[in-house]
Design a protein around this motif. Structure first.
Motif, PDB file in Angstrom:
ATOM      1  N   THR A 169     -51.458  48.133   1.505  1.00 42.43           N
ATOM      2  CA  THR A 169     -50.728  49.493   1.682  1.00 42.43           C
ATOM      3  C   THR A 169     -50.678  50.252   0.636  1.00 42.43           C
ATOM      4  O   THR A 169     -50.771  51.651   1.091  1.00 42.43           O
ATOM      5  CB  THR A 169     -49.199  48.911   1.929  1.00 42.43           C
ATOM      6  N   HIS A 170     -50.675  49.949  -0.721  1.00 38.22           N
ATOM      7  CA  HIS A 170     -50.876  50.854  -1.712  1.00 38.22           C
ATOM      8  C   HIS A 170     -52.376  51.427  -1.966  1.00 38.22           C
ATOM      9  O   HIS A 170     -52.280  52.381  -3.055  1.00 38.22           O
ATOM     10  CB  HIS A 170     -49.951  50.129  -2.779  1.00 38.22           C
ATOM     11  N   THR A 171     -53.197  50.861  -1.513  1.00 38.81           N
ATOM     12  CA  THR A 171     -54.533  51.172  -1.949  1.00 38.81           C
ATOM     13  C   THR A 171     -55.567  51.489  -0.966  1.00 38.81           C
ATOM     14  O   THR A 171     -56.655  52.058  -1.341  1.00 38.81           O
ATOM     15  CB  THR A 171     -54.898  49.903  -2.697  1.00 38.81           C
ATOM     16  N   SER A 172     -55.333  51.238   0.285  1.00 43.15           N
ATOM     17  CA  SER A 172     -56.389  51.481   1.358  1.00 43.15           C
ATOM     18  C   SER A 172     -56.724  52.640   2.159  1.00 43.15           C
ATOM     19  O   SER A 172     -55.902  52.860   3.019  1.00 43.15           O
ATOM     20  CB  SER A 172     -56.441  50.217   2.487  1.00 43.15           C
ATOM     21  N   VAL A 173     -57.552  53.544   1.549  1.00 41.02           N
ATOM     22  CA  VAL A 173     -57.741  54.640   2.451  1.00 41.02           C
ATOM     23  C   VAL A 173     -58.635  54.108   3.760  1.00 41.02           C
ATOM     24  O   VAL A 173     -58.582  54.689   4.858  1.00 41.02           O
ATOM     25  CB  VAL A 173     -58.719  55.455   1.571  1.00 41.02           C
ATOM     26  N   ALA A 174     -59.408  53.355   3.547  1.00 51.42           N
ATOM     27  CA  ALA A 174     -60.018  52.519   4.701  1.00 51.42           C
ATOM     28  C   ALA A 174     -59.297  52.236   5.947  1.00 51.42           C
ATOM     29  O   ALA A 174     -59.568  52.622   6.868  1.00 51.42           O
ATOM     30  CB  ALA A 174     -61.008  51.494   4.275  1.00 51.42           C
ATOM     31  N   LEU A 175     -58.160  51.671   5.411  1.00 52.73           N
ATOM     32  CA  LEU A 175     -57.092  51.296   6.616  1.00 52.73           C
ATOM     33  C   LEU A 175     -56.318  52.672   7.077  1.00 52.73           C
ATOM     34  O   LEU A 175     -56.177  52.760   8.244  1.00 52.73           O
ATOM     35  CB  LEU A 175     -56.150  50.214   6.160  1.00 52.73           C
ATOM     36  N   HIS A 176     -56.010  53.262   6.327  1.00 51.01           N
ATOM     37  CA  HIS A 176     -55.388  54.871   6.710  1.00 51.01           C
ATOM     38  C   HIS A 176     -56.687  55.321   7.776  1.00 51.01           C
ATOM     39  O   HIS A 176     -56.002  55.854   8.751  1.00 51.01           O
ATOM     40  CB  HIS A 176     -55.284  55.645   5.559  1.00 51.01           C
ATOM     41  N   ASP A 177     -57.606  55.377   7.330  1.00 52.84           N
ATOM     42  CA  ASP A 177     -58.736  55.968   8.075  1.00 52.84           C
ATOM     43  C   ASP A 177     -58.900  55.339   9.454  1.00 52.84           C
ATOM     44  O   ASP A 177     -59.171  55.925  10.631  1.00 52.84           O
ATOM     45  CB  ASP A 177     -59.930  56.269   7.622  1.00 52.84           C
ATOM     46  N   ALA A 178     -58.657  53.926   9.630  1.00 52.40           N
ATOM     47  CA  ALA A 178     -59.083  53.281  10.678  1.00 52.40           C
ATOM     48  C   ALA A 178     -57.787  53.541  11.680  1.00 52.40           C
ATOM     49  O   ALA A 178     -57.966  53.650  12.938  1.00 52.40           O
ATOM     50  CB  ALA A 178     -59.064  51.676  10.445  1.00 52.40           C
ATOM     51  N   ILE A 179     -56.432  53.696  11.167  1.00 49.22           N
ATOM     52  CA  ILE A 179     -55.536  53.692  11.977  1.00 49.22           C
ATOM     53  C   ILE A 179     -55.353  55.259  12.629  1.00 49.22           C
ATOM     54  O   ILE A 179     -55.256  55.512  13.714  1.00 49.22           O
ATOM     55  CB  ILE A 179     -54.299  53.772  11.042  1.00 49.22           C
ATOM     56  N   ARG A 180     -55.917  56.372  11.577  1.00 51.59           N
ATOM     57  CA  ARG A 180     -56.338  57.676  12.166  1.00 51.59           C
ATOM     58  C   ARG A 180     -57.331  57.656  13.461  1.00 51.59           C
ATOM     59  O   ARG A 180     -57.092  58.321  14.383  1.00 51.59           O
ATOM     60  CB  ARG A 180     -56.510  58.374  10.931  1.00 51.59           C
ATOM     61  N   ALA A 181     -58.161  56.746  13.283  1.00 48.61           N
ATOM     62  CA  ALA A 181     -59.358  56.561  14.229  1.00 48.61           C
ATOM     63  C   ALA A 181     -58.953  56.386  15.742  1.00 48.61           C
ATOM     64  O   ALA A 181     -59.727  56.594  16.596  1.00 48.61           O
ATOM     65  CB  ALA A 181     -60.542  55.857  13.687  1.00 48.61           C
ATOM     66  N   ILE A 182     -57.802  55.391  15.813  1.00 50.21           N
ATOM     67  CA  ILE A 182     -57.635  54.981  16.945  1.00 50.21           C
ATOM     68  C   ILE A 182     -56.573  55.826  17.781  1.00 50.21           C
ATOM     69  O   ILE A 182     -55.569  56.647  16.931  1.00 50.21           O
ATOM     70  CB  ILE A 182     -56.964  53.241  17.049  1.00 50.21           C
ATOM     71  N   SER A 183     -56.281  55.372  19.150  1.00 47.99           N
ATOM     72  CA  SER A 183     -55.203  56.498  19.872  1.00 47.99           C
ATOM     73  C   SER A 183     -53.896  55.673  20.138  1.00 47.99           C
ATOM     74  O   SER A 183     -53.265  56.454  20.757  1.00 47.99           O
ATOM     75  CB  SER A 183     -56.018  56.361  21.284  1.00 47.99           C
ATOM     76  N   ILE A 184     -53.856  54.519  19.551  1.00 49.70           N
ATOM     77  CA  ILE A 184     -52.639  53.797  20.004  1.00 49.70           C
ATOM     78  C   ILE A 184     -51.873  53.836  18.708  1.00 49.70           C
ATOM     79  O   ILE A 184     -52.061  53.938  17.710  1.00 49.70           O
ATOM     80  CB  ILE A 184     -52.871  52.362  20.360  1.00 49.70           C
ATOM     81  N   PRO A 185     -50.246  53.587  19.022  1.00 48.95           N
ATOM     82  CA  PRO A 185     -49.398  53.681  18.181  1.00 48.95           C
ATOM     83  C   PRO A 185     -49.408  52.605  17.012  1.00 48.95           C
ATOM     84  O   PRO A 185     -49.621  51.380  17.258  1.00 48.95           O
ATOM     85  CB  PRO A 185     -48.206  53.968  18.384  1.00 48.95           C
ATOM     86  N   VAL A 186     -49.320  52.581  15.674  1.00 56.21           N
ATOM     87  CA  VAL A 186     -49.168  51.587  14.844  1.00 56.21           C
ATOM     88  C   VAL A 186     -47.653  51.968  14.103  1.00 56.21           C
ATOM     89  O   VAL A 186     -47.332  52.784  13.557  1.00 56.21           O
ATOM     90  CB  VAL A 186     -50.451  51.774  13.686  1.00 56.21           C
ATOM     91  N   VAL A 187     -47.041  50.716  13.900  1.00 52.18           N
ATOM     92  CA  VAL A 187     -46.006  50.518  13.079  1.00 52.18           C
ATOM     93  C   VAL A 187     -46.293  49.808  11.840  1.00 52.18           C
ATOM     94  O   VAL A 187     -46.493  48.516  12.001  1.00 52.18           O
ATOM     95  CB  VAL A 187     -44.797  50.147  13.907  1.00 52.18           C
ATOM     96  N   GLU A 188     -45.907  50.448  10.774  1.00 50.75           N
ATOM     97  CA  GLU A 188     -46.403  49.625   9.289  1.00 50.75           C
ATOM     98  C   GLU A 188     -44.934  48.955   9.148  1.00 50.75           C
ATOM     99  O   GLU A 188     -43.603  49.672   9.473  1.00 50.75           O
ATOM    100  CB  GLU A 188     -46.312  50.821   8.344  1.00 50.75           C
ATOM    101  N   LEU A 189     -45.077  47.781   8.767  1.00 46.44           N
ATOM    102  CA  LEU A 189     -43.896  46.848   8.436  1.00 46.44           C
ATOM    103  C   LEU A 189     -43.958  46.068   7.167  1.00 46.44           C
ATOM    104  O   LEU A 189     -45.045  45.745   6.609  1.00 46.44           O
ATOM    105  CB  LEU A 189     -43.658  45.881   9.570  1.00 46.44           C
ATOM    106  N   HIS A 190     -43.026  45.814   6.359  1.00 47.73           N
ATOM    107  CA  HIS A 190     -42.948  44.877   5.319  1.00 47.73           C
ATOM    108  C   HIS A 190     -41.638  43.979   5.432  1.00 47.73           C
ATOM    109  O   HIS A 190     -40.558  44.482   5.741  1.00 47.73           O
ATOM    110  CB  HIS A 190     -42.826  45.981   4.246  1.00 47.73           C
ATOM    111  N   ILE A 191     -42.032  42.871   4.986  1.00 43.40           N
ATOM    112  CA  ILE A 191     -40.658  41.951   4.766  1.00 43.40           C
ATOM    113  C   ILE A 191     -39.689  42.293   3.719  1.00 43.40           C
ATOM    114  O   ILE A 191     -38.562  42.235   4.204  1.00 43.40           O
ATOM    115  CB  ILE A 191     -41.329  40.353   4.294  1.00 43.40           C
ATOM    116  N   SER A 192     -40.160  42.731   2.572  1.00 39.78           N
ATOM    117  CA  SER A 192     -39.187  42.970   1.391  1.00 39.78           C
ATOM    118  C   SER A 192     -39.131  44.645   1.453  1.00 39.78           C
ATOM    119  O   SER A 192     -39.738  45.409   2.389  1.00 39.78           O
ATOM    120  CB  SER A 192     -39.863  42.938   0.285  1.00 39.78           C
ATOM    121  N   ASN A 193     -37.917  45.312   0.839  1.00 36.82           N
ATOM    122  CA  ASN A 193     -37.797  46.599   0.790  1.00 36.82           C
ATOM    123  C   ASN A 193     -38.666  47.140  -0.411  1.00 36.82           C
ATOM    124  O   ASN A 193     -38.434  46.928  -1.723  1.00 36.82           O
ATOM    125  CB  ASN A 193     -36.398  46.955   0.564  1.00 36.82           C
TER     126      ASN A 193
END
Length: 145
Positions: free
Chosen positions: A80-104
């Protein structure tokens, strides 16, 4: 035909149930998977639940999800805190993504307050324990309806 939601999990989430139970609780990832499958059925979704400790594998799964699913619930863990690659992968797709975390994450260490992937996601859910996964599925039901 039932729609598919990918539930993707990043590094160290395979250690749930053992790893810092005071923060993450006692449920294992298998327990959370079972909960997601029950909730998914109730919401009319097939759940494709996966975990990897490898960033490139997660990127590949986003590409696959774009072909096979209507949305993704994503617990990126430390990526979550480090990955530009995952950011770009999410931007590259057309479906919605919901980020989630167990802790606050905002009530934890300062370095956890910044998400590299949140700007690419439809929304973020955190702090509700393993129930964050179920909330993410409900959010996806709402935005894919």
């Amino acid at each position: 035909m039932t729609q598919t939601i990918f539930v993707l999990n990043g590094p160290n989430l395979n250690m749930l149930g053992k790893r810092e139970p005071g923060i993450y609780g006692g449920k294992t990832l298998k327990d959370i998977e079972a909960d997601c499958k029950v909730a998914g059925r109730e919401l009319g979704f097939d759940i494709d639940f996966r975990q990897s400790n490898h960033e490139g594998t997660l990127v590949d799964w986003f590409h696959e999800a774009d072909e096979k699913a209507v949305g993704v619930a994503f617990n990126a863990g430390a990526y979550t805190h480090t990955s530009v690659a995952l950011h770009d992968a999410i931007r590259a797709i057309s479906i919605p993504v919901v980020e989630l975390h167990i802790s606050n994450v905002h009530a934890r260490e300062e370095f956890r307050h910044k998400s590299m992937i949140a700007p690419a996601c439809k929304g973020v859910i955190c702090g509700f324990g393993p129930h964050s996964y179920i909330l993410a599925l409900h959010a996806l039901k709402n935005i894919t309806a």
